[in-house]
Structures are given as C-alpha cells and as structure tokens.
Design an enzyme around this catalytic site. Structure first.
Site, mmCIF file in Angstrom:
data_model
loop_
_atom_site.group_PDB
_atom_site.id
_atom_site.type_symbol
_atom_site.label_atom_id
_atom_site.label_comp_id
_atom_site.label_asym_id
_atom_site.label_seq_id
_atom_site.Cartn_x
_atom_site.Cartn_y
_atom_site.Cartn_z
ATOM 1 N N CYS A 268 2.949 -3.566 -1.266
ATOM 2 C CA CYS A 268 2.045 -2.582 -0.656
ATOM 3 C C CYS A 268 2.643 -1.906 0.571
ATOM 4 O O CYS A 268 2.107 -0.910 1.038
ATOM 5 C CB CYS A 268 0.737 -3.265 -0.261
ATOM 6 S SG CYS A 268 -0.216 -3.868 -1.668
ATOM 7 N N ARG B 86 -3.202 3.182 -0.199
ATOM 8 C CA ARG B 86 -3.301 2.175 -1.264
ATOM 9 C C ARG B 86 -4.033 0.927 -0.762
ATOM 10 O O ARG B 86 -4.908 0.396 -1.460
ATOM 11 C CB ARG B 86 -1.903 1.806 -1.746
ATOM 12 C CG ARG B 86 -1.913 0.767 -2.868
ATOM 13 C CD ARG B 86 -0.520 0.320 -3.225
ATOM 14 N NE ARG B 86 -0.519 -0.563 -4.387
ATOM 15 C CZ ARG B 86 0.539 -1.185 -4.853
ATOM 16 N NH1 ARG B 86 1.710 -1.040 -4.245
ATOM 17 N NH2 ARG B 86 0.458 -1.971 -5.916
#
Length: 286
Positions: free
Chosen positions: A180, A226
C-alpha cells in the site's frame, strides 16, 4: 544482420536468462516489494518491439562498434557470473541490460543503440534492489501514508487513530503494508510515467523533468487514496469486505487513479507551457 547469427544469439540469451527469470517469477517477484518487476519486464519487451518497428522505417545508419560493444558485453557477462554464483539479483538481472547494450553496439552500432536508449533505461526499473535498501526507503513512505490517511479520515469525522503504520478506525485496525505504500507502486508508476512521456514524444525537457518529478507525489496521493478507500470499506462492511478481491482490486484502482492524475498533470503542464511560450517576447532584428 543475417538471420542465423541473430537466432543463435537469441537462443544463447534464452539458455542463460530463462533460469534467472524462472527464479524471479517463482521468488521475489511474487512478493509485495518486487511485484512491479513482471509489469516492467512485460512493458520493456513491448517497448523494444515498438522501437524495432520504428527502426525499420528510419534512416538510422548501421555501423557496428566492436571496440565499444565488446567491453560492455564482457563486463555484462562478468556481472552475470558474479550475480548468479552469489545469488545477487542486482548483478544477475542488471547484467541483462549491459549484455543487450553490448550486443546492440557490437552488431548495429552507436546510432541504433541511441535509438533504443530509453528501452535500456526502462529495463533498469525491473532490477531488484537489495532488501536492506528497500526497507530503508519503504518504512518512511509507509509512515507518511499512514499519517496522511489518518488525518484525512479525521477531517472527515471518522473515529480514527494511529499507532505507527497501524490505523484504527471504529472497531477495526488496518496495517499499512508494503503493497500500500512501498517501492512497488512508486517504481511502477515512475516507469509507466516515463514510458508515457517517451511514447507521447514531448519535446520540452522542462516539461518532461517536471512530470517525472511530480510522479512521486502522484504515487503518494494514489497510495493515500487506496488506504482511505480500504479503511472506509472495512469501516462500513467489515474485515471480510476489505480483504480478498476488494483488496486486490484496490491495487488496480490505485494505478487507475495515478494514471488519471498523470494525464491531468500532463495536460496542465501543456497548458502552462503553452501560455509561457505565447507570452515569450519575440526578438526582432532591426
């Protein structure tokens, strides 16, 4: 170049490097830190094909340069032997760039090598970095993404807290992992951004340099987006919704977001450079 020598060289490259790429596909390229490798490799192969098609219709002279090609080819083979024997991917995989460059110079010359310069440079993005280097760079990136995601969620009035790279939202906790906020997305986006600039053939060096630099904050913004999306999905629909397919799809969402940002920033730079060029006074000789 005759077909038989070309096929012989291609066969030799396959014999030498297929085991290397087999190890990569079954090893570190399956990890979060190096997941960008296969993407860069596939795009690099396409770009070599793309530039080779352009070469056919060009007037680039073919003048072999063995005095320059042999040293680079021998050095690349030495790096491969060292990397393969010592399990050092940075030398083993990196040697492919030098070997291909050396062969290009040896058989086709400097002008053709310059035609493929970006393809060689692009391949460098797939060379795996040592884990110690990845950890040093990735940890501050994860902390920054975690910090930004927490504060944005707090501004949106969500019950959120943070401890290092762990974000607590409601009754759930999310670990901001390497996928991430790591080099995976940064390297992939930087590589694809540079490819976008090369294919679009922007002529302004300033515009290209600015876009290349701005890809770094674009990658950061995409990673934050995200994390926030995954946090909200988890908050409203639970852990199971935030994992599995949705988690994997968020990676695609990240790149879609980044691509739109790159195109948007590029359009803005084109507009600003156009305005600047229009305002540049014309010097008239009297």
């Amino acid at each position: 170049m005759p077909l038989l020598p070309l096929l012989t060289i291609l066969l030799g490259l396959l014999v030498v490097y297929v085991p290397t790429f087999s190890d990569l596909f079954h090893g570190i390229w399956k990890t979060d830190q190096q997941a960008h490798g296969p993407i860069v490799f596939a795009v690099a192969l396409w770009f070599f094909y793309y530039k080779a098609k352009l070469l056919i219709n060009s007037n680039i002279p073919v003048i072999p340069a063995p005095k320059l090609g042999w040293p680079i080819l021998i050095l690349g083979c030495a790096f491969y032997a060292l990397g393969r024997s010592q399990s050092l991917y940075i030398f083993e995989v990196g040697s492919l760039v030098m070997v291909l460059l050396g062969l290009t110079l040896l058989f086709f010359g400097v002008a053709v090598a310059k035609h493929f310069w970006f393809a060689f440079f692009f391949m460098c993005f797939m060379v795996p970095l040592p884990p110690s280097v990845i950890d040093i760079i990735t940890q501050p990136m994860k902390m920054a993404v975690s910090y930004a995601s927490e504060h944005l969620l707090y501004r949106m009035d969500y019950p959120v807290a943070r401890n290092g790279v762990i974000i607590y939202i409601g009754q759930y906790q999310l670990l901001v992992a390497d996928a991430c906020a790591g080099l995976n997305s940064l390297f992939t986006l930087e590589a694809l951004g540079l490819l976008y600039m090369n294919v679009m053939r922007h002529e302004s060096p300033l515009r290209n340099a600015l876009l290349a630099i701005l890809i770094i904050p674009i990658s950061f913004a995409s990673n934050v987006t995200r994390v926030i999306v995954l946090a909200l999905i988890t908050f409203y629909w639970g852990d199971e919704a935030g994992q599995g397919f949705v988690h994997e799809f968020s990676g695609m969402f990240l790149f879609m977001t980044a691509l739109m940002l790159i195109i948007g920033v590029d359009s803005l730079l084109r507009y600003l450079t156009g305005k600047f060029e229009n305002r540049t006074p014309t010097v008239v000789n009297v």
